[in-house]
Design a protein around this motif. Structure first.
Motif, PDB file in Angstrom:
ATOM      1  N   ASP A  37       0.808  -1.215   0.000  1.00  0.00           N
ATOM      2  CA  ASP A  37       0.000   0.000   0.000  1.00  0.00           C
ATOM      3  C   ASP A  37       0.841   1.265   0.000  1.00  0.00           C
ATOM      4  OD1 ASP A  37      -2.641  -1.282   0.249  1.00  0.00           O
ATOM      5  OD2 ASP A  37      -1.910  -1.895   2.225  1.00  0.00           O
ATOM      6  N   VAL A  38       2.077   1.183   0.455  1.00  0.00           N
ATOM      7  CA  VAL A  38       2.937   2.360   0.552  1.00  0.00           C
ATOM      8  C   VAL A  38       4.389   1.916   0.470  1.00  0.00           C
ATOM      9  CG1 VAL A  38       3.016   2.261   3.084  1.00  0.00           C
ATOM     10  CG2 VAL A  38       3.440   4.445   1.932  1.00  0.00           C
ATOM     11  N   VAL A  39       5.236   2.762  -0.057  1.00  0.00           N
ATOM     12  CA  VAL A  39       6.673   2.506  -0.087  1.00  0.00           C
ATOM     13  C   VAL A  39       7.340   3.495   0.869  1.00  0.00           C
ATOM     14  CG1 VAL A  39       8.782   2.485  -1.475  1.00  0.00           C
ATOM     15  CG2 VAL A  39       6.632   1.677  -2.464  1.00  0.00           C
ATOM     16  N   HIS A  40       8.103   2.971   1.811  1.00  0.00           N
ATOM     17  CA  HIS A  40       8.806   3.821   2.767  1.00  0.00           C
ATOM     18  C   HIS A  40      10.295   3.745   2.462  1.00  0.00           C
ATOM     19  CE1 HIS A  40       9.224   5.229   7.233  1.00  0.00           C
ATOM     20  NE2 HIS A  40      10.041   5.878   6.416  1.00  0.00           N
ATOM     21  N   ALA A  41      10.857   4.860   2.008  1.00  0.00           N
ATOM     22  CA  ALA A  41      12.287   4.947   1.708  1.00  0.00           C
ATOM     23  C   ALA A  41      13.020   5.443   2.951  1.00  0.00           C
ATOM     24  CB  ALA A  41      12.525   5.891   0.532  1.00  0.00           C
ATOM     25  N   ASN A  42      13.844   4.589   3.518  1.00  0.00           N
ATOM     26  CA  ASN A  42      14.610   4.966   4.703  1.00  0.00           C
ATOM     27  C   ASN A  42      16.021   5.329   4.289  1.00  0.00           C
ATOM     28  OD1 ASN A  42      13.430   4.696   7.548  1.00  0.00           O
ATOM     29  ND2 ASN A  42      12.517   2.963   6.467  1.00  0.00           N
ATOM     30  N   TYR A  43      16.285   6.635   4.181  1.00  0.00           N
ATOM     31  CA  TYR A  43      17.578   7.213   3.791  1.00  0.00           C
ATOM     32  C   TYR A  43      17.433   7.842   2.415  1.00  0.00           C
ATOM     33  CZ  TYR A  43      22.645   7.947   3.667  1.00  0.00           C
ATOM     34  OH  TYR A  43      23.897   8.513   3.646  1.00  0.00           O
ATOM     35  N   GLY A  44      18.023   8.994   2.252  1.00  0.00           N
ATOM     36  CA  GLY A  44      17.826   9.788   1.050  1.00  0.00           C
ATOM     37  C   GLY A  44      18.209   9.097  -0.237  1.00  0.00           C
ATOM     38  N   LEU A  45      19.274   8.290  -0.227  1.00  0.00           N
ATOM     39  CA  LEU A  45      19.720   7.657  -1.456  1.00  0.00           C
ATOM     40  C   LEU A  45      18.823   6.499  -1.881  1.00  0.00           C
ATOM     41  CD1 LEU A  45      23.614   7.712  -1.129  1.00  0.00           C
ATOM     42  CD2 LEU A  45      22.139   9.202  -2.471  1.00  0.00           C
ATOM     43  N   VAL A  54       5.470   4.304  -9.755  1.00  0.00           N
ATOM     44  CA  VAL A  54       4.562   5.455  -9.734  1.00  0.00           C
ATOM     45  C   VAL A  54       3.170   5.092  -9.221  1.00  0.00           C
ATOM     46  CG1 VAL A  54       5.791   6.645 -11.573  1.00  0.00           C
ATOM     47  CG2 VAL A  54       3.956   5.039 -12.158  1.00  0.00           C
ATOM     48  N   ARG A  55       2.969   3.849  -8.796  1.00  0.00           N
ATOM     49  CA  ARG A  55       1.648   3.411  -8.360  1.00  0.00           C
ATOM     50  C   ARG A  55       1.353   3.770  -6.912  1.00  0.00           C
ATOM     51  NH1 ARG A  55       1.406  -1.380  -7.441  1.00  0.00           N
ATOM     52  NH2 ARG A  55      -0.865  -1.675  -7.644  1.00  0.00           N
ATOM     53  N   LEU A  56       2.346   3.691  -6.063  1.00  0.00           N
ATOM     54  CA  LEU A  56       2.122   3.758  -4.619  1.00  0.00           C
ATOM     55  C   LEU A  56       2.651   5.056  -4.018  1.00  0.00           C
ATOM     56  CD1 LEU A  56       3.270   0.126  -3.727  1.00  0.00           C
ATOM     57  CD2 LEU A  56       0.928   0.939  -4.137  1.00  0.00           C
ATOM     58  N   PRO A  57       2.005   5.537  -2.957  1.00  0.00           N
ATOM     59  CA  PRO A  57       2.528   6.713  -2.262  1.00  0.00           C
ATOM     60  C   PRO A  57       3.885   6.395  -1.622  1.00  0.00           C
ATOM     61  CG  PRO A  57       0.742   5.720  -1.008  1.00  0.00           C
ATOM     62  CD  PRO A  57       0.767   5.023  -2.336  1.00  0.00           C
TER      63      PRO A  57
END
Length: 277
Positions: A37-45, A54-57
């Motif tokens: 349901d969501v993508v969580h990017a942990n760390y800027g890179l 482009v599908r998920l918040p």
């Protein structure tokens, strides 16, 4: 008294390049099709890989050096396209200059709990009669300023009637870090910049006195804690370290970090997930 030297406890630590992160883009795009349901990017890179689908918040967590270091420009660009951004301190929020949530990374207060030095020191093999200053970063990370830490410890050792050892500990299993903290007399942080350094919060949870440069949210975390020292002046850092080493004693820092437990952090992040889905 003997001159302090570096005593290193470590496992191999591999530095990652921007290319190392980018090679995961195809895998992230593929995984995003698997019912999330969501993508969580942990760390800027990791943000470019998260945004490649482009599908998920996308929720982006920035940690400090990824915003205020070499690739800060990339983190700022990516943040504009994310549905929510989390930073670790108010200083980072000002640096980002975009709407964001300030949520310091939580700590495991069950793992990072006070223990007697008499128990912890035999486990790490440290001299029970010496004074031990913990520096929990690889010397190769220039932003952590290991040479300054050595200078501060060397000067402090001249005023302490005991052997002083600078313990450089990094790359060890996280489960063991609490043992090193409970074996130490002080945590020394000489970083040039930080967000909300976990090492300081973990030390506070162990009631380990902290002597630190004024970076990130350290001054706020140490406000009202004793003994503690926050300064960008070497003379004051030395004096703060001497105070702790000359009369070793625990701090009262544990109460200062109860609001940033892992459970509290998870609750706040869950609210963000609900807001973007």
């Amino acid at each position: 008294m003997k001159p302090p030297g570096d005593h290193v406890a470590r496992e191999d630590v591999t530095e990652r390049s921007a290319g190392d992160y980018l090679r995961f883009v195809p895998q992230v795009v593929s995984e995003s099709l698997e019912g999330y349901d969501v993508v969580h990017a942990n760390y800027g890179l990791t943000a470019p890989a998260a945004l490649a689908q482009v599908r998920l918040p996308v929720v982006l967590s920035l940690w400090g050096t990824d915003l205020m270091g070499e690739y800060g420009w990339l983190s700022k660009q990516c943040a504009r396209y994310c549905d929510a951004v989390i930073v670790m301190s108010e200083e980072m929020a000002r640096e980002l200059g975009e709407p964001c949530h300030v949520i310091p990374h939580g700590i495991d207060m069950d793992r990072f709990a006070p223990r007697p030095k008499s128990e912890a020191r035999p486990e790490v093999g440290w001299d029970p009669d010496a004074r031990h200053v913990l520096f929990p970063y690889p010397p190769s990370q220039e932003v952590k300023n290991h040479p300054r830490a050595r200078r501060v410890v060397e000067r402090a050792s001249e005023e302490v009637e005991a052997d002083v050892e600078l313990q450089v500990v990094y790359g060890v299993p996280h489960a063991e870090v609490a043992t090193y903290m409970n074996a130490a007399d002080a945590l020394l942080l000489t970083s040039e910049r930080e967000g909300s350094p976990n090492s300081v919060k973990e030390a506070l949870s162990c009631n380990l006195p902290v002597v630190s440069t004024d970076v990130g949210d350290v001054a706020d975390r140490l406000d009202g804690v004793s003994p503690a020292c926050v300064s960008d002046d070497d003379d004051e850092l030395v004096a703060g370290l001497v105070d702790v080493l000359d009369d070793p004693r625990p701090s009262d820092g544990r109460d200062a970090v109860r609001d940033i437990s892992l459970g509290r952090m998870a609750e706040r992040i869950e609210c963000i997930y609900e807001s973007v889905v």
